[in-house]
Design an enzyme around this catalytic site. Structure first.
Site, PDB file in Angstrom:
ATOM      1  CE  LYS A 156      -2.497   5.800  -2.294  1.00 39.87           C
ATOM      2  NZ  LYS A 156      -3.721   5.815  -3.227  1.00 39.87           N
TER       3      LYS A 156
ATOM      4  CE1 TYR B 241      -3.441   2.879   0.664  1.00 45.22           C
ATOM      5  CE2 TYR B 241      -2.023   3.247   2.363  1.00 45.22           C
ATOM      6  CZ  TYR B 241      -3.380   3.631   1.520  1.00 45.22           C
ATOM      7  OH  TYR B 241      -4.094   4.986   1.565  1.00 45.22           O
TER       8      TYR B 241
END
Length: 356
Positions: free
Chosen positions: A185, A181
């Site tokens: 990003k 994750y």
């Protein structure tokens, strides 16, 4: 043999959408495309944007969750909605062609770290490729500005605090603390800088922290169960996690910061933390506040951290919002966690009464 004009020192390529930002429409005449606008934070974004007089178009892979529809109010039925994935380039282009947005707020993403770790191609296609699809559509249709949602999950560990936008996110021995994750990003943030430097794309990135409020998900600890169970008169007991500190941020404050970032001056920073800027709050303190605000609330939590929480706590620290204050004139409405939880309690009570 083709030549890269940028590498040859001839400046940016002829496409320079950043220059178009100087001729942006007045706020009340703008159409804002919100990806992920049907979810928790999305509902608050849509409401805040409508309150400025903007027209809003939502792109999401699902319809409005009930809490988002409640937050937006009766006008939710009038918000143009496109059922689409940002991972589908053709659909993204179709949405831009039909609605011709003047700016973009990108909050569409896959959040679940466990899912991303086992569906890695999807992680790239949506969390990274989706950003590229949006930006290429912006270039094609001359859309000058995007506010991109990132995360505090980009941080590897705390090097100093309060953490500001200059804090390292890649170290010699560590990368983002939330694995796939956080890594997706970081990749998306890096690509936006590349588009800015090469093509003049005007972007801002927000890194929200522990966002809570009506419609929130389970990834911000037990605050959801504590508040909502208390309002319903149900117990909320947890064995672990009381000592876990977080920089909690109310969803309305995140929405307000995004609006300020859309209207940011051209020389403002590219990265802002979505936080209240104050000291962190433990889950034990949250439980105590809920008990005080909801008389008779049966909320209990043990102090000890679970094995899963121990490495995550090392990433927690106070966050700086000084650039948002100085450059955007923004202040959090719910700097007090007590005020924010009181608002959450009030909103959830109203939601339950209205929806049963």
């Amino acid at each position: 043999m083709s030549e890269n004009r940028y590498q040859q020192g001839m400046g940016r390529p002829e496409i320079d959408i950043g220059a178009r930002g100087a001729e942006r429409k007045p706020v009340g005449e703008r159409t804002t495309l919100v990806t992920g606008g049907a979810g928790f934070i999305g509902g608050n974004l849509v409401r805040a944007l409508l309150d400025t007089g903007r027209k809003v178009v939502v792109l999401d892979v699902r319809d409005f969750i009930p809490e988002a529809r409640f937050t937006i109010g009766d006008t939710a039925a009038d918000v143009p909605f496109e059922l689409a994935s940002i991972g589908d380039q053709a659909r993204v282009l179709d949405v831009f062609r039909v609605h011709r947005p003047d700016e973009v707020v990108h909050a569409g993403m896959i959040l679940d770290p466990a899912y991303l770790a086992t569906n890695r191609t999807t992680a790239f296609q949506v969390n990274v490729g989706g950003v590229i699809n949006l930006v290429e559509a912006m270039i094609a249709f001359g859309v000058p500005r995007i506010v991109n949602f990132s995360s505090i999950g980009v941080l590897p560990r705390v090097m100093y605090e309060p953490i500001d936008a200059n804090h390292p996110i890649l170290l010699a021995d560590a990368g983002p603390g939330t694995d796939f994750y956080g890594s997706t990003k970081v990749a998306a943030e890096a690509m936006l800088f590349a588009y800015n430097q090469a093509l003049g794309l005007d972007f801002r990135t927000i890194r929200p922290s522990a966002v809570y409020g009506l419609g929130m998900n389970q990834f911000v600890g037990p605050i959801k169960a504590m508040v909502e169970n208390a309002v319903r008169g149900e117990p909320a007991h947890f064995e672990f996690g009381g000592a876990h500190p977080r920089a909690y941020t109310h969803a309305r404050d995140i929405a307000g910061l995004v609006v300020a970032m859309l209207d940011a001056p051209g020389d403002a920073d590219r990265i802002f933390y979505g936080s209240t800027g104050g000291e962190m709050v433990t889950t034990t303190e949250v439980a105590q506040i809920v008990r005080e605000l909801v008389p008779g609330a049966d909320v209990e939590i043990g102090e000890e951290l679970s094995e899963a929480e121990k490495p995550v706590v090392a990433l927690r620290a106070e966050l700086s919002i000084e650039n948002a204050r100085a450059q955007l004139g923004w202040e959090p409405q719910y700097a007090s966690i007590r005020d924010g939880i009181a608002q959450y309690v009030e909103d959830y009570r109203a939601f339950v009464e209205a929806t049963g």
